[in-house]
Design an enzyme around this catalytic site. Sequence first.
Site, short mmCIF file in Angstrom:
data_model
loop_
_atom_site.label_atom_id
_atom_site.label_comp_id
_atom_site.label_asym_id
_atom_site.label_seq_id
_atom_site.Cartn_x
_atom_site.Cartn_y
_atom_site.Cartn_z
N THR A 217 -18.61 112.23 12.67
CA THR A 217 -18.23 112.70 14.00
C THR A 217 -19.08 113.91 14.36
OG1 THR A 217 -16.36 113.43 15.38
CG2 THR A 217 -16.36 114.16 13.09
N CYS A 218 -19.11 114.25 15.64
CA CYS A 218 -19.87 115.43 16.10
C CYS A 218 -19.32 115.82 17.46
CB CYS A 218 -21.36 115.13 16.15
SG CYS A 218 -21.82 113.76 17.23
#
Length: 285
Positions: free
Chosen positions: A240-241
């Site tokens: 994720t980011c």
Amino acid sequence: MAHDDPKTVVSTDWLASHLKDPDLRVLDGTMFMAAEGRDAKAEYDAAHIPGARFFDIDDISDSRSELPHMAPPVEKFMSKLRAMGVGDGHQVVVYDAKGLFSAARVWWLFRLMGQDNIAVLDGGFPKWQAEGREIEDLPPIVRDRHMTVRRQNQMVKDVTQVAAAAKLGDYEILDARSAGRFRGEAPEPRPGLRGGHIPGSKNVPYTDLLNDDLTMKPREAQRAVFKAAGVDMSKPVITTCGTGVTAAIISLALERIGKTDHALYDGSWTEWGAFPTVPVATGET
């Protein structure tokens, strides 16, 4: 890099030696953040690797979603790539103008669509230019090519699946954002988002996986980064980011070191940070 792998990462030397292969297709997958004030398509038009097509991440996305550049429907991906002359039997190499930033997202999209003959150009366009290699400003010659797509649903997760994984602890959730954003100390670039991270997730800033020149670190060095972050490699991984772009750099690094059970949270913090019913953690853990 130890060696070239046409399914993950190839060097500028490799690309230069294969550039005239009839079944090679090169993509410029550059995307800039709004605050950078740069126009990726205009820069591509002015200079690109010979024969490269421009892959517009925002255009080749799910226009029905309010979230930025979410993975497109299968039919849209197929039609857009066919119009670019990219299809079955092609070896694809994708690069971006920042060294390694958004090219990994294009790599992940191809993998999501069941196309695995794709590699990221190590060091991207800056390294290619620094080495004095050939560039052009000509539009590519496009010949129609059919693309067969088999969407790999296990490679992408939605907010409900990530919330379940965070609660059960049966996945390692790896966050590619900076340490300051992960801890909730640095402001989010998008307004209205809470600061912090998904509970139980671990911080692996994507920059830790890269050298100073934005080439990828050797595999052993990348393994050391994951070990230092306390990642349990026996568990499957969700990356994720902020918007699902740099998370793909973690996905690419995992693939390079032989870990194939990884998925990407497409909504990432843009969704989680705005979602009122999911919890947010701050600090180191």
